[in-house]
Motif scaffolding. Structure first.
Motif, short mmCIF file in Angstrom:
data_model
loop_
_atom_site.label_atom_id
_atom_site.label_comp_id
_atom_site.label_asym_id
_atom_site.label_seq_id
_atom_site.Cartn_x
_atom_site.Cartn_y
_atom_site.Cartn_z
N MET A 167 42.70 21.05 38.17
CA MET A 167 43.35 22.23 38.77
C MET A 167 43.57 22.05 40.27
O MET A 167 44.54 22.57 40.83
N HIS A 168 42.67 21.33 40.94
CA HIS A 168 42.77 21.16 42.40
C HIS A 168 43.43 19.84 42.78
O HIS A 168 43.36 19.43 43.94
N ALA A 169 44.07 19.17 41.83
CA ALA A 169 44.76 17.92 42.12
C ALA A 169 45.96 18.19 43.03
O ALA A 169 46.53 19.28 43.03
N ASP A 170 46.34 17.17 43.79
CA ASP A 170 47.51 17.31 44.65
C ASP A 170 48.78 17.55 43.84
O ASP A 170 49.69 18.27 44.27
N ARG A 171 48.80 16.96 42.67
CA ARG A 171 49.98 17.10 41.81
C ARG A 171 49.54 16.90 40.37
O ARG A 171 48.66 16.09 40.08
N ILE A 172 50.18 17.65 39.48
CA ILE A 172 49.87 17.54 38.05
C ILE A 172 51.13 17.10 37.32
O ILE A 172 52.21 17.68 37.51
N ILE A 173 50.99 16.04 36.52
CA ILE A 173 52.08 15.51 35.70
C ILE A 173 51.87 15.98 34.27
O ILE A 173 50.81 15.75 33.69
N VAL A 174 52.86 16.65 33.70
CA VAL A 174 52.76 17.14 32.33
C VAL A 174 53.62 16.24 31.45
O VAL A 174 54.84 16.11 31.68
N MET A 175 52.98 15.60 30.45
CA MET A 175 53.70 14.67 29.57
C MET A 175 53.84 15.24 28.16
O MET A 175 52.96 15.96 27.66
N ARG A 176 54.97 14.88 27.57
CA ARG A 176 55.22 15.31 26.19
C ARG A 176 56.15 14.29 25.55
O ARG A 176 57.24 14.02 26.07
N GLY A 177 55.68 13.67 24.45
CA GLY A 177 56.50 12.71 23.74
C GLY A 177 56.90 11.51 24.58
O GLY A 177 58.00 10.96 24.42
N GLY A 178 56.00 11.07 25.47
CA GLY A 178 56.27 9.88 26.27
C GLY A 178 57.16 10.13 27.48
O GLY A 178 57.63 9.18 28.11
N ARG A 179 57.40 11.40 27.83
CA ARG A 179 58.22 11.75 28.97
C ARG A 179 57.48 12.72 29.88
O ARG A 179 56.60 13.46 29.43
N ILE A 180 57.86 12.74 31.16
CA ILE A 180 57.35 13.75 32.09
C ILE A 180 58.26 14.97 31.98
O ILE A 180 59.46 14.90 32.29
#
Length: 599
Positions: A549-562
């Motif tokens: 939650m406190h990360a500088d940025r969060i990457i959300v992946m789904r099906g091998g894609r951002i």
């Protein structure tokens, strides 16, 4: 090329490679040959001495006790020399063969550790254990049994035939009539013996593989109460091995007894022919005695050599399997001229440039993914199971190589960096940290003696592991069993964090490192994470979203894609897939809390 032709080529290659391992020991094998020659000569001269005593002394009526005493002394001396030469021969051969097998086993293990992760994805660990243990032992039997038998028993046969011709050529020719019959029996049994031997080895390999698999997954077996089921399956394999073993033993016994019967008939035949010759004065009684003794000895080496055929077949198969591993090249290989990156100069900038990857052709796991991570930035990576999170990390660590696109570290393609150097630059903490049998100090510094105890203790203090280590009986010298049993999941994770401090990588990766921890232990690990991630580019793959939650940025992946990217607050504002993951995570967390309250 047909399969049979390929198999023959593989066998020849394996045999040539095996002989190459024996070249440094040429002198030892030459000495073994000489000692075998002397031992055989010492053993086979003894019946000839008895023949001399009978014909030249007793039957001649000389009654020369002095000569008889000399013959007895020489006989005793030959017995002692035969024992000494055999003892030295076996010891020299064992030294040479054990040295060769130790080197093969060492090279095999080193080669296996250099193979890519993809090889272990498709190769069962039980099979590799069999190759390192049973197959190398089969090669040992080739040197210590087959090679010895060919030399000693081969010379014995030649020596016996030569002495028999010297004693009486006509009687020897009569005896040699039995040789075609011997070969017919040997050939008739050989195919059946080979089949039973191979069945036994196959059953043993399956038994070992099953046992290794179950020991590795014992916690799962006990968790699902599968002990009885696995015991039943183990018993089936054990019975199969037991039955195959009995068939092999019964075949060998039948083969040996057939030779014994034939040997008895041969002795009777020689006694009848020799007796008639003695009565008619054609040969002396001592010659007949020597013939009977030699003909009895004649069958033993033939039987031994024939039995070694199975061992030779097994060694050939084992050598073929071992060299098939040696011939397997790592899919991930260093560049011809790797880039030399100094650790101090590395900043930690990571770029994924239109990366594509698949394990199987036509089934992509990562689709045209691009991502830039700045030095010192903490990135969280989230997504459902199968989204490609761990694959992304595997590509950065070069467990696999990208199919298309590139991954760069400070602008340098990771494929151009030496793998050992890359592994030093990237520190990976997995969901199940692996601890080895050894002390806590050795596990933190990974058996690197150049790292001092003081550095290990300082690293443990920084991550909060010092207190728990102090409670152990022997402190930092406490010896851990395999996989660190006796320590909780959180304690094992703290030790793995201490490794990061000790080795000081520029990039830190946490792959579901807090997935199996309770809330209290997770807080300890979170504190340790803050320490180890300072001034490092950090990538956190999280099952629990509270971790990132406190990360500088969060990457959300789904099906091998951002599919989404941003801070925790920004992603919630989007009301998209990340918010759905958060709601699901909160529901799971509430269920866990309720479960603990009910418990």
């Amino acid at each position: 090329m047909p399969n049979n032709a390929r198999s023959q080529v593989g066998k020849r290659t394996a045999l040539r490679s095996l002989l190459a391992y024996g070249k440094p020991h040429r002198r030892q094998f030459a000495l073994v040959f000489l000692l075998a020659l002397l031992a055989v000569a010492a053993d086979l001269l003894q019946p000839y001495l008895v023949k001399v005593a009978i014909d030249d002394n007793i039957m001649a009526g000389k009654n020369d006790y002095r000569m008889l005493l000399i013959i007895c002394g020489v006989y005793l001396l030959l017995s002692v020399l035969g024992f000494v030469f055999s003892y030295l021969m076996n010891n020299v051969l064992q030294y040479a063969s054990q040295s060769i097998i130790a080197r093969i086993r060492k090279d095999l293990f080193r080669h296996i550790t250099r193979l890519s992760i993809s090889y272990f994805d498709r190769t069962p660990s039980g099979s590799l254990i069999t190759h390192v243990s049973s197959d190398t032992e089969s090669l040992n039997q080739f040197f210590s049994q087959v090679l010895l038998s060919l030399m000693r028993d081969g010379m014995t046969l030649i020596f016996i035939v030569a002495v028999m011709f010297h004693l009486d050529a006509e009687l020897t020719l009569y005896c040699l009539i039995l040789i075609p019959l011997l070969f017919l029996i040997a050939i008739g049994f050989r195919r059946h013996m080979r089949k039973t031997y191979q069945n036994t080895r196959t059953a043993l390999s399956r038994l070992i593989a099953f046992a290794a698999e179950n020991l590795a997954g014992m916690s799962l077996i006990q968790a699902f109460h599968q002990e009885k089921e696995q015991k039943s399956r183990f018993s089936d394999r054990n019975r199969a091995y037991f039955g195959a073993n009995l068939k092999e033993v019964s075949t060998n016994v039948l083969f040996n007894r057939s030779f014994d019967i034939l040997g008895g008939l041969a002795v009777a035949f020689v006694t009848w022919l020799g007796g008639n010759a003695v009565f008619h004065g054609n040969i002396e009684f001592g010659v007949m005695y020597a013939f009977i003794t030699y003909i009895r000895l004649f069958f033993q080496p033939i039987s031994t050599i024939t039995q070694q055929w199975n061992t030779l077949q097994s060694a050939t198969v084992s050598a073929n399997r071992i060299w098939s591993i040696f011939s397997t090249e790592p899919e991930v290989r260093d560049a011809a001229k790797p880039v030399d990156m100094e650790s101090q100069a590395v900043q930690g900038r990571i770029e994924f440039n239109r990366v594509q990857f698949y394990y199987k052709e036509g089934q992509p796991v990562i689709h045209d993914l691009s991502l830039r991570i700045e030095p010192g930035e903490m990135i969280g990576v989230v997504g459902a199971t199968g989204a490609g999170k761990s694959t992304l990390i595997g590509l950065l660590c070069r467990f696999y190589d990208v199919r298309q696109g590139s991954i760069t570290l400070d602008g340098t393609d990771v494929r151009a960096i030496d793998q050992e150097r890359l592994n030093r630059l990237i520190g990976l903490v997995q969901q199940e940290p692996y601890l080895y049998s050894g002390s806590i100090v050795d596990n933190v510094r990974m058996f690197d003696e150049s790292i001092s105890r003081e550095e290990v203790a300082r690293a443990c203090r920084l991550v909060g592991a010092d207190e728990l280590i102090g409670k152990l009986k022997d402190g930092y010298d406490t010896r851990l069993s395999e996989r660190g049993s006796g320590l909780s999941a959180g304690e094992r994770q703290l030790i793995s964090f201490a490794r990061i401090i000790v080795f000081q990588p520029k990039i830190l990766i946490l792959d579901e490192a807090t997935a199996n921890l309770d809330s209290h232990t997770e807080q300890l690990v979170q504190n340790a994470l803050r320490v180890v991630s300072e001034h490092r580019t950090t990538i956190v793959i999280a099952h629990r979203l509270s971790t990132i939650m406190h990360a500088d940025r969060i990457i959300v992946m789904r099906g091998g894609r951002i599919v989404e990217e941003g801070t925790h607050a920004r992603l919630l504002e989007l009301r998209g897939y990340y918010e759905e993951l958060v709601r699901h995570s909160q529901g799971s967390a509430a269920g866990e809390r309720k479960g603990r309250e009910l418990g």
